[in-house]
Design a protein around this motif. Structure first.
Motif, PDB file in Angstrom:
ATOM      1  N   ASN A   1     -61.856 -58.569  52.776  1.00  0.00           N
ATOM      2  CA  ASN A   1     -62.088 -57.727  51.857  1.00  0.00           C
ATOM      3  C   ASN A   1     -63.392 -57.772  50.914  1.00  0.00           C
ATOM      4  O   ASN A   1     -63.970 -57.046  50.858  1.00  0.00           O
ATOM      5  N   ASN A   2     -63.521 -59.127  50.506  1.00  0.00           N
ATOM      6  CA  ASN A   2     -64.486 -59.450  49.706  1.00  0.00           C
ATOM      7  C   ASN A   2     -66.039 -59.307  50.308  1.00  0.00           C
ATOM      8  O   ASN A   2     -66.942 -59.093  49.462  1.00  0.00           O
ATOM      9  N   GLU A   3     -66.228 -59.490  51.607  1.00  0.00           N
ATOM     10  CA  GLU A   3     -67.588 -59.317  52.168  1.00  0.00           C
ATOM     11  C   GLU A   3     -67.663 -58.067  52.962  1.00  0.00           C
ATOM     12  O   GLU A   3     -68.764 -57.736  53.360  1.00  0.00           O
ATOM     13  N   VAL A   4     -66.519 -57.414  53.461  1.00  0.00           N
ATOM     14  CA  VAL A   4     -66.717 -56.474  54.486  1.00  0.00           C
ATOM     15  C   VAL A   4     -66.134 -55.042  54.018  1.00  0.00           C
ATOM     16  O   VAL A   4     -66.839 -54.045  54.252  1.00  0.00           O
ATOM     17  N   ILE A   5     -64.945 -55.172  53.751  1.00  0.00           N
ATOM     18  CA  ILE A   5     -63.931 -53.901  53.322  1.00  0.00           C
ATOM     19  C   ILE A   5     -64.605 -53.669  52.063  1.00  0.00           C
ATOM     20  O   ILE A   5     -65.084 -52.319  51.798  1.00  0.00           O
ATOM     21  N   GLN A   6     -64.317 -54.145  51.095  1.00  0.00           N
ATOM     22  CA  GLN A   6     -64.658 -53.781  49.740  1.00  0.00           C
ATOM     23  C   GLN A   6     -65.338 -54.838  48.944  1.00  0.00           C
ATOM     24  O   GLN A   6     -64.924 -55.585  48.080  1.00  0.00           O
ATOM     25  N   PRO A   7     -66.652 -55.232  49.366  1.00  0.00           N
ATOM     26  CA  PRO A   7     -67.368 -55.988  48.350  1.00  0.00           C
ATOM     27  C   PRO A   7     -67.617 -55.797  47.100  1.00  0.00           C
ATOM     28  O   PRO A   7     -67.896 -57.055  46.304  1.00  0.00           O
TER      29      PRO A   7
END
Length: 227
Positions: free
Chosen positions: A199-205
């Motif tokens: 999540n934190n780097e790909v989906i919703q950074p």
């Protein structure tokens, strides 16, 4: 009449002089500290190249240049790119599993408390330590290069899961496990980590999840704790 056949004097033999030359000195190799430093500089350069260029485009020559070493020096430490990536995995990922394998709960310590004390701080440093970036790299490249996923599993994932499995069994034997079905799937303890890393780097950074806090919550959901 005297026989004069041997009348000529033979030259006197002189004892050979002892060789006074000193033995040649064996050249000293680099110190262990310098060797270790060179090896780490190569691994760090490779780590940066892998993340920046991808596995296919990373070359041994490129890593040597980034590390400011000759190609010959590079090959003295790592003969193949596969061996180099294996070293990256061990440096950035495997330390968490190693820490878990070396430590045991203190006398009277709950398994949940042990996980909070030992593993939670390690997971709190996922991004700074390079573990998260390496894991994402393996996910991105593992389908095209299965060997990368195999290295990750061998050095990091499987040893960590096996250690969690043994701790889960210990907690169950002590009556500290909140649901016995957890014994079948101890891997779920790691679920918040993978969710956070993706999540934190790909989906919703822009909307980062508090991975460390989620991991602590997962421990509390699975194990009894004193906190």
């Amino acid at each position: 009449m005297r026989d004069h056949k041997d009348s000529q004097k033979q030259p006197r033999k002189t004892p050979e002089k002892a060789d006074s030359a000193k033995p040649a000195r064996t050249p000293r190799g680099p110190s262990p500290q310098k060797t270790d430093a060179t090896r780490l500089s190569i691994i760090d350069a490779a780590y940066a190249d892998f993340l920046e260029r991808g596995y296919a485009r990373t070359t041994m020559l490129g890593v040597a240049q980034r590390a400011q070493l000759s190609k010959a020096t590079m090959f003295r430490y790592f003969e193949t790119k596969e061996a180099l990536f294996d070293a990256v995995i061990q440096r950035h990922i495997a330390s968490a599993a190693f820490t878990m394998q070396q430590l045991e709960p203190s006398e009277g310590e709950l398994v949940g408390d042990f996980l909070l004390r030992v593993l939670a701080p390690v997971m709190a440093q996922l991004e700074k330590s390079g573990r998260a970036a390496t894991a994402r790299f393996v996910v991105a490249e593992g389908l095209e290069f299965p060997l990368l996923a195999q290295m990750y599993a061998r050095h990091a994932h499987l040893p960590l899961v096996e250690r969690i499995r043994s701790l889960t069994k210990l907690a169950d034997d002590r009556g500290e496990l909140k649901n016995p079905l957890i014994l079948q799937y101890p891997e779920q303890l790691l679920a918040p980590l993978w969710l956070g890393m993706m999540n934190n780097e790909v989906i919703q950074p822009r909307h980062k999840l508090p991975t460390s806090e989620m991991f602590k919550l997962q421990i509390a959901l699975m194990f009894q704790t004193s906190h």
